[in-house]
Design a protein around this motif. Structure first.
Motif: not given
Length: 210
Positions: A113-132
């Motif tokens: 819940r600490l992830h804003s929708p904007a961060l969540y979208d960015d995180m899963v769309s960018y491969e290095p952070t999606a991999r994490i």
């Protein structure tokens, strides 16, 4: 080309001027930068803007991370490591296997819940952070399997296939990660994890005897 490169068609470079900053200052800047990224995501913000909002020079910010890509990966790893430590401390305080698994998944939900929708979208769309994220999702599924097996051995859960149950959890986590489950239910990632905990416990608990 990375989705978060600061200039189209240009490979991000290290700043030619880097400043030695003490460890406590680096930690402070990293914490402040993390708060901004958690609230707003990272695709649209630049290192110049971050430095301005943090009240430091760009050279100082480059002492925290050499590139924007490195910074967001550091923030992502730091988030999951900190969250895992907090969740495991809470789990360790629970003696009841049923409450341990609920505490674990509720903790995951609270952290997400600490992830804003904007961060969540960015995180899963960018491969290095999606991999994490995927790495931590896999670790969560394994941890749930361990707690299911513990509950079965303690006699509080039905004798089910713990591996199968954990894989169901993994599939649900993947569905949250991909956004498919969130889109179809309208839930946030945090709420989805909390409801997953309730669902697992309802299915695993032994029926009450009269």
């Amino acid at each position: 080309m990375s989705a978060i490169s600061e200039a189209r068609g240009r490979t991000p470079r290290r700043s030619p001027r880097r400043r030695t900053v003490d460890t406590s200052r680096i930690e402070e800047l990293l914490t402040q930068a993390s708060d901004i990224v958690l609230a707003e995501g990272f695709t649209t913000i630049t290192m110049d803007q971050l430095a301005q909002r943090l009240g430091c020079s760009k050279a100082t910010l480059y002492s925290v991370a050499g590139t924007k890509e490195q910074l967001v990966q550091t923030i992502t790893r730091r988030f999951f490591i900190t969250a895992a430590e907090q969740i495991e401390r809470a789990v360790a305080e629970e003696a009841d296997p049923r409450q341990r698994i609920r505490t674990y998944l509720t903790g995951v939900g609270t952290a997400m819940r600490l992830h804003s929708p904007a961060l969540y979208d960015d995180m899963v769309s960018y491969e290095p952070t999606a991999r994490i994220y995927r790495k931590n999702s896999d670790a969560a599924a394994r941890r749930v399997q361990e707690m299911i097996d513990e509950g079965i051995r303690a006699g509080v859960f039905r004798d089910v296939d713990g591996t199968f149950a954990a894989q169901v959890v993994a599939i649900a986590i993947d569905a949250v990660q991909s956004g498919a489950l969130l889109q179809s239910t309208g839930l946030s990632a945090g709420d989805a994890f909390s409801k997953l905990g309730d669902l697992i416990l309802d299915g695993l608990s032994r029926p009450a005897t009269s």
